[in-house]
Every structure is written in structure tokens, then in C-alpha cells.
Design an enzyme around this catalytic site. Structure first.
Site, mmCIF file in Angstrom:
data_model
loop_
_atom_site.group_PDB
_atom_site.id
_atom_site.type_symbol
_atom_site.label_atom_id
_atom_site.label_comp_id
_atom_site.label_asym_id
_atom_site.label_seq_id
_atom_site.Cartn_x
_atom_site.Cartn_y
_atom_site.Cartn_z
ATOM 1 N N ASP A 28 0.831 -1.201 0.000
ATOM 2 C CA ASP A 28 0.000 0.000 0.000
ATOM 3 C C ASP A 28 0.864 1.250 0.000
ATOM 4 O OD1 ASP A 28 -2.357 1.777 0.689
ATOM 5 O OD2 ASP A 28 -3.249 -0.212 0.854
ATOM 6 N N SER A 81 -6.780 3.923 -1.943
ATOM 7 C CA SER A 81 -6.823 2.485 -1.678
ATOM 8 C C SER A 81 -8.149 1.858 -2.093
ATOM 9 C CB SER A 81 -6.556 2.220 -0.194
ATOM 10 O OG SER A 81 -5.301 2.756 0.158
ATOM 11 N N HIS A 140 -11.282 12.681 -0.530
ATOM 12 C CA HIS A 140 -12.493 12.394 0.243
ATOM 13 C C HIS A 140 -13.667 13.278 -0.166
ATOM 14 C CE1 HIS A 140 -10.662 9.723 3.283
ATOM 15 N NE2 HIS A 140 -9.575 10.410 3.016
ATOM 16 N N ARG A 170 -3.914 17.058 4.831
ATOM 17 C CA ARG A 170 -3.342 15.723 4.602
ATOM 18 C C ARG A 170 -3.282 15.446 3.110
ATOM 19 N NH1 ARG A 170 -3.307 10.817 8.125
ATOM 20 N NH2 ARG A 170 -3.679 8.935 6.899
ATOM 21 N N ASP A 171 -4.390 15.708 2.410
ATOM 22 C CA ASP A 171 -4.422 15.542 0.955
ATOM 23 C C ASP A 171 -4.102 16.852 0.237
ATOM 24 O OD1 ASP A 171 -5.249 12.877 1.297
ATOM 25 O OD2 ASP A 171 -7.312 13.533 1.561
ATOM 26 N N ARG A 206 -9.530 16.916 10.580
ATOM 27 C CA ARG A 206 -10.025 15.614 10.118
ATOM 28 C C ARG A 206 -9.523 14.423 10.941
ATOM 29 N NH1 ARG A 206 -7.437 14.023 4.418
ATOM 30 N NH2 ARG A 206 -7.767 11.934 5.239
ATOM 31 N N ARG A 213 -11.584 5.950 10.972
ATOM 32 C CA ARG A 213 -12.050 4.856 10.112
ATOM 33 C C ARG A 213 -11.741 3.501 10.729
ATOM 34 N NH1 ARG A 213 -8.075 5.071 4.825
ATOM 35 N NH2 ARG A 213 -6.101 4.911 5.925
ATOM 36 N N ARG A 286 -15.890 9.693 -0.500
ATOM 37 C CA ARG A 286 -15.138 8.485 -0.149
ATOM 38 C C ARG A 286 -15.694 7.901 1.150
ATOM 39 N NH1 ARG A 286 -8.566 7.774 0.163
ATOM 40 N NH2 ARG A 286 -8.538 6.314 1.889
ATOM 41 N N ALA A 287 -15.758 6.583 1.203
ATOM 42 C CA ALA A 287 -16.520 5.909 2.252
ATOM 43 C C ALA A 287 -15.789 5.747 3.572
ATOM 44 C CB ALA A 287 -16.942 4.525 1.749
ATOM 45 N N ASP A 288 -14.486 5.429 3.523
ATOM 46 C CA ASP A 288 -13.871 4.852 4.720
ATOM 47 C C ASP A 288 -13.951 5.730 5.957
ATOM 48 O OD1 ASP A 288 -12.025 6.614 3.645
ATOM 49 O OD2 ASP A 288 -10.292 5.331 3.948
ATOM 50 N N ARG A 289 -13.883 7.051 5.794
ATOM 51 C CA ARG A 289 -13.896 7.933 6.961
ATOM 52 C C ARG A 289 -15.276 8.556 7.231
ATOM 53 N NH1 ARG A 289 -8.896 8.444 9.155
ATOM 54 N NH2 ARG A 289 -7.134 7.905 7.812
ATOM 55 N N LYS A 361 -6.366 -1.902 6.593
ATOM 56 C CA LYS A 361 -6.487 -2.239 5.168
ATOM 57 C C LYS A 361 -7.182 -3.586 4.941
ATOM 58 C CE LYS A 361 -4.239 1.431 3.722
ATOM 59 N NZ LYS A 361 -4.800 2.497 2.876
ATOM 60 N N ASP A 430 1.861 3.352 3.103
ATOM 61 C CA ASP A 430 0.772 4.323 3.028
ATOM 62 C C ASP A 430 0.477 4.948 4.385
ATOM 63 O OD1 ASP A 430 -1.257 5.681 1.525
ATOM 64 O OD2 ASP A 430 -2.727 4.470 2.589
ATOM 65 N N HIS A 434 1.512 8.763 5.371
ATOM 66 C CA HIS A 434 0.535 9.818 5.656
ATOM 67 C C HIS A 434 0.919 10.680 6.857
ATOM 68 C CE1 HIS A 434 -2.529 9.317 2.700
ATOM 69 N NE2 HIS A 434 -2.872 8.096 3.061
ATOM 70 N N ASP A 471 -1.214 -0.312 -4.786
ATOM 71 C CA ASP A 471 -2.520 0.267 -5.118
ATOM 72 C C ASP A 471 -2.462 1.734 -5.514
ATOM 73 O OD1 ASP A 471 -1.780 1.016 -2.560
ATOM 74 O OD2 ASP A 471 -3.790 0.824 -1.711
ATOM 75 N N HIS A 472 -1.396 2.430 -5.120
ATOM 76 C CA HIS A 472 -1.202 3.851 -5.461
ATOM 77 C C HIS A 472 0.127 4.264 -4.852
ATOM 78 C CE1 HIS A 472 -2.095 4.825 -1.283
ATOM 79 N NE2 HIS A 472 -3.187 4.093 -1.386
ATOM 80 N N HIS A 501 -1.312 10.900 -1.082
ATOM 81 C CA HIS A 501 -0.946 9.974 -2.150
ATOM 82 C C HIS A 501 -0.285 10.764 -3.274
ATOM 83 C CE1 HIS A 501 -4.541 7.327 -0.689
ATOM 84 N NE2 HIS A 501 -3.512 7.303 0.138
#
Length: 559
Positions: A28, A81, A140, A170-171, A206, A213, A286-289, A361, A430, A434, A471-472, A501
Site C-alpha cells: 500500500d 486504496s 475524500h 493531509r491531501d 479531520r 475509520r 469516499r466511504a472509509d472515513r 487495510k 501508506d 501519511h 494500489d497507489h 498519495h
């Protein structure tokens, strides 16, 4: 036969034998970039991955892991991811997250769906609350989508809007929160001029508020709940711009970890707690968070923290965040229909499958790999093992994470002879990447490399085949850069650390004693991406991929 007339039975590959154990290893956040001091993969001791790259050039190549290759709108969109594992497992490219929302906003379809009709019931007498990440990072959420949503609801009768902001850093660049808040405040002022009572009601960073998550730390969600629903937070301000500027001025403060705050009126009363009769939209795509806050907003029976009160609201997500849990039950944009994933095909054709990662993950090698679907296709043929992640710490404090334990589980599964495919995700590059901690990320990359070696050694013992990919990107470039590629410096003269990323391609390597002679990567798939991996893996199991899959990356040449 499948429901739409296709056969679940895969045809045998004419030149590749069946029956070899195949290890599929996903590193990852492991991209390929120019070697330099900010490339943690280059700086780390990674003898195993180095040997794959140098050992057999015809069995190592790069694939695309961002933008249109994974269903995102543009080549400026970083992979992540979720979309990465969707593509790895599905073997086809589906419009994803941001792209789905963009299409629904552009066509106006978002305002015609069941989800919007559901929340619109509250526009006359209640408040519409919008909760999400205030950012243009595109991982996100996106600021322009929030702006279009605000415009759309104002044109469709909303009377009162409250925005609960989560700052990013972060992003996107740390400190960019200030500009985003200014932009949003300007938009809300324009809405007020048109007669809509629109204000920011609460906020926080965040990583500190709302956006935890995988049930790692419910106190993060509780801090959000207290501010957004109860109107309670340790800091109170009369406007959000002042809040972000003052909280950022504290020692060691940054956007990711800003403490929660609420906006109050002149008498000190919160301007926008969520109450009975209100509507709530979480606007992250985006779902995870978002899954954890969705549970808190939606589930009547909830025991993760004391909600104090549970308002009777109408709640919708921007998207459905968990297809198996049907969570949330209302959403503004319908999910991509990912059917016929490689995992399902292979299990149907008797491939016994083992999947493992640690908590952060685990969903990626199971749920996302299987097309946003929870559970087993066939419990008799599959085993999924989750190793609990460290909780209550930042990952740079324990950069080894659970790489060794994941590798041990994979090794044991390979040596047991019970499985045909052993699939793992090694999260270190990953999750530690981060944090922006370069030294820790170097340690993380070394740990992931050692884990790969353990798995490949087991494959060697059983005469199997390996596929190692990612994955990235993330750990391969840890510095912000200007347009010419030079590192950016902050006002203090120090380099600006990159915590997001990247847009870099990722490696894929194949090998192992079970790999048939003459197998090599084709040179006529130059734009290959993650979605091409599924057909490749199916081939290595001795099958031809379905005709609508992205083409395989390998060929067999007669020696």
C-alpha cells in the site's frame, strides 16, 4: 449461468497450467519515482523489491494507479486504496466516487433522486446540515461539489443551512484551510443576501474530529458528535475564519489535528446544533472515513459512545458508504454496480482463497477487492483473517505496524497447502507515509520489504507463483514540489512535507518457480493500469479472463 446470460465457468488458458499456489501481494502506498532523499522507498533497505526489479526485467513493469485508470475524473486525481482495490479485484474500470458525484451534479440528477427527495422534506421547517471535509484534494471530498450542492439546495427551497467543516492538511497543503474557509464564508454570505440563513456551525481537524475509520478510535467521532449535534466543544468562536486562524496559531497545531470548535452567537449560544426535524448530509464521497459517523447518525441502537441525545433527523450520505450494511440507507448518488469480480469468478471455479491484512487495510483485500461487497462468496472455499491494528497512536510511532504478522499468516496459509490464492495488503508505506515522518516511513518500507521476502520464500518452497504490486503511490515522494519538480519551501525555509498519495505509477512483478517458462509482460499494453491485474492473476491460475475484462499484462512466448 449468471443472471445476465454469461457463464461463471472460466475457460482454461491454453498455455498456462492450473494448480499452482498464487500469492498476490499489494504494497500500500508504494509508487515508483526518481531516487532522491525524499523517496523513502529508495532510502530504505529493500533488497527483496530491488531484486524483483533488477532480476528479470521482462517480469517487472509499471502500471497506472490514478486518474482515469481507476475510474476517477481526470489525470490530476490521485489514486486511493478504495478505487485501487476495486480496480485490482474487478478487472474493469468503473466510474468512481468523485466522478459519480460530478456526473450527478452536472446532469442535475442528484436533485431528482430518492435521497434528495428524502432530505428535502425538512427544507420548509428544519435546518439542512452539511458535514464533511473542506478541501479541494479530491480524495475524500471537493470544495466545488459542496459549492454546487449549496447552490442546488438554495434553488430548491432550503431556508436554513449549517455547514460543519473538517479541515484537511493531509491531501492538500497544511494551512490551506484558511483559504477554503474564506471561500465558503463568501458563498454563504451570498446565500444570506438571497434570503437563505446559511452559516458555518462547527469545525475541527479531520484526524481529530469525525473522520476516524475502521472503528480505530470512536472518541474522534464523539468529538464531532458533541460539536455538530450537541453544540458543545472546548473552543467557541463567533466566526469560523477566526477559529481556524487562532487554533492554527497554537504550538504544534496543524490542519489535520485542529481541536473541535463551535460557532456561537453574541449571547454565546451555538448557531447550529442538529435537532429533531433537521436533515443531515455527509458530503464526502469516499466511504472509509464516513462510515462511523453514518452509524452514529443512523443507528437507533448504538453503544460506541454516549450520544446524550439522538435527534429525529433525515440523514443521507453523498454516496452509499457500505454496500453490505446498506449504510446509510439514503444517499444522494447511487454507487457503481461492480459485478462479476475476479474473486467471485475464481471461487466459483474452485480457487480456494485466503485474504489477510491488518484492520486499517483489511477491508481493501476483502470488501473493496470484491466489488464493495462484505462477506464470503463461498465460506467453504475462503478464509479472511484480520489482524488488529495498533490503536491510540499515530503510525509513525510503530512504523513496523503488523507487516511481520501479516507475512507470517500468509506464509502459514501458503505452506498449509489449503489455498490456491493467498492475498495480502501490507499497509506500511501508506499509513506511515501519511504521517509525513520521513525517517519512520523509511523504517516502514524496510518492514514491508521484509514481509514480501517471507511470503516469496514460502512460494519458493511450494513451487508457487507470486504477483507483487501496489494500489497507489505515497512513500516514494514525501515532499511538495513546484511545477518544475523542485521541493517547495515554507515561510520558515523548511521543506514542505507531502502527506498525501501521489500520481506516480506503481510496480508489478511476477515470478516464482511455478511460473511457466516463457511467461513475460507484454510490451503492447503501455498504458496498463491496476484493472489489468485481475486478468493477469486469472491467467496465472490457469484461466482465461472474461472477454470484457481489461486485457492481461502477460503473454507466453515459446522459448
Amino acid at each position: 449461468m449468471g443472471s445476465s446470460g454469461f457463464s461463471w465457468k472460466l475457460a482454461d488458458h491454453p498455455k498456462l497450467p492450473k494448480g499452482k499456489t498464487v500469492a498476490v501481494v499489494v504494497l500500500d502506498g508504494w509508487g515508483e519515482a526518481t531516487p532522491n532523499e525524499y523517496n523513502c522507498i529508495h532510502k530504505a533497505e529493500t533488497p527483496c523489491m530491488d531484486s524483483l526489479k533488477k532480476g528479470a526485467p521482462e517480469r517487472w513493469r509499471l502500471v497506472r494507479a490514478h486518474g482515469t485508470a481507476v475510474g476517477l475524473p481526470t489525470e490530476d486525481d490521485m489514486g486511493n486504496s478504495e478505487v485501487g482495490h476495486n480496480a485490482l479485484g474487478a478487472g474493469r474500470i468503473f466510474a468512481q466516487g468523485a466522478k459519480l458525484v460530478d456526473l450527478a451534479l452536472a446532469s442535475g440528477k442528484i436533485f431528482e433522486g430518492e435521497g434528495f427527495k428524502y432530505i428535502k422534506e425538512c427544507f420548509e421547517n428544519g435546518t439542512l446540515h452539511l458535514i464533511g471535509l473542506l478541501s479541494d484534494g479530491g480524495v475524500h471530498s471537493r470544495l466545488d461539489q459542496l459549492q454546487l450542492l449549496l447552490k442546488g439546495v438554495s434553488e430548491r427551497g432550503v431556508k436554513r443551512v449549517r455547514v460543519h467543516i473538517l479541515t484537511d492538511g493531509r491531501d492538500v497543503l497544511d494551512g490551506s484551510s484558511v483559504g477554503f474557509v474564506e471561500t465558503l464564508e463568501n458563498d454563504l454570505a451570498n446565500l444570506r443576501a438571497k434570503g437563505v440563513d446559511a452559516r458555518i456551525a462547527s469545525g475541527g481537524g479531520r484526524m481529530n474530529v469525525t473522520m476516524d475509520r475502521y472503528e480505530n478510535d470512536w472518541s474522534v467521532v464523539k468529538r464531532g458528535w458533541d460539536a455538530q449535534v450537541l453544540g458543545e466543544a472546548p473552543y467557541k468562536f463567533t466566526n469560523a475564519l477566526e477559529a481556524v486562524k487562532k487554533l492554527r496559531a497554537e504550538p504544534k497545531a496543524n490542519d489535520q489535528y485542529l481541536p473541535p470548535f463551535v460557532i456561537v452567537d453574541e449571547s454565546g449560544k451555538p448557531v447550529g446544533p442538529i435537532v429533531d426535524g433537521d436533515a443531515v448530509v455527509t458530503f464526502n464521497f469516499r466511504a472509509d472515513r464516513m462510515t462511523m459517523i453514518a452509524k452514529a447518525l443512523e443507528y437507533e441502537n448504538f453503544d460506541k459512545f454516549d450520544r446524550v441525545r439522538y435527534p429525529k433527523i433525515r440523514y443521507a450520505g453523498m454516496l452509499e458508504y457500505d454496500g453490505e450494511l446498506k449504510l446509510p440507507s439514503h444517499y444522494l448518488v447511487s454507487p457503481p454496480e461492480i459485478d462479476r469480480t475476479s474473486g467471485e469468478y475464481l471461487v466459483y471455479n474452485g480457487i480456494r482463497t485466503f485474504a489477510c491484512s491488518e484492520t486499517v487495510k483489511f477491508g481493501h483485500v476483502t470488501f473493496f477487492w470484491n466489488g464493495n461487497r462484505s462477506g464470503y462468496f463461498n465460506a467453504e472455499l475462503e478464509e479472511y483473517v484480520e489482524i488488529p491494528s495498533d490503536s491510540g497512536i499515530t503510525f509513525n510511532e510503530q512504523p513496523l505496524m503488523k507487516a511481520l504478522q501479516i507475512a507470517e499468516k500468509a506464509r502459514d496459509a501458503i505452506l498449509s497447502g489449503k489455498f490456491d490464492q493467498v492475498r495480502v495488503n501490507l499497509p506500511n508505506g501508506d499509513m506511515v507515509g501519511h504521517t509525513g515522518d520521513i525517517e519512520a516511513t523509511v523504517v516502514a518500507c524496510k518492514a514491508a520489504d521484509a514481509a514480501v521476502k517471507m511470503i516469496l520464500d514460502a512460494i519458493e518452497q511450494v513451487g508457487g507463483i507470486y504477483v507483487v504490486t501496489a494500489d497507489h503511490g505515497n512513500a516514494e515522494d514525501m515532499v511538495k514540489r513546484d511545477k518544475s519538480g523542485k521541493p517547495l519551501l515554507g515561510k520558515d525555509g523548511k521543506i514542505q512535507i507531502l502527506t498525501s498519495h501521489t500520481l506516480e505509477p506503481v510496480p508489478i512483478a511476477i515470478g516464482g518457480p511455478g511460473l511457466a517458462p516463457g511467461v513475460r509482460f507484454r510490451n503492447n499494453v503501455p498504458t496498463g493500469g491496476l484493472a489489468n491485474v485481475a486478468a493477469t492473476v486469472m491467467n496465472l491460475h490457469g484461466f482465461e479472463a472474461p472477454s470484457d475484462y481489461e486485457t492481461t499484462l502477460i503473454e507466453v512466448v515459446d522459448n
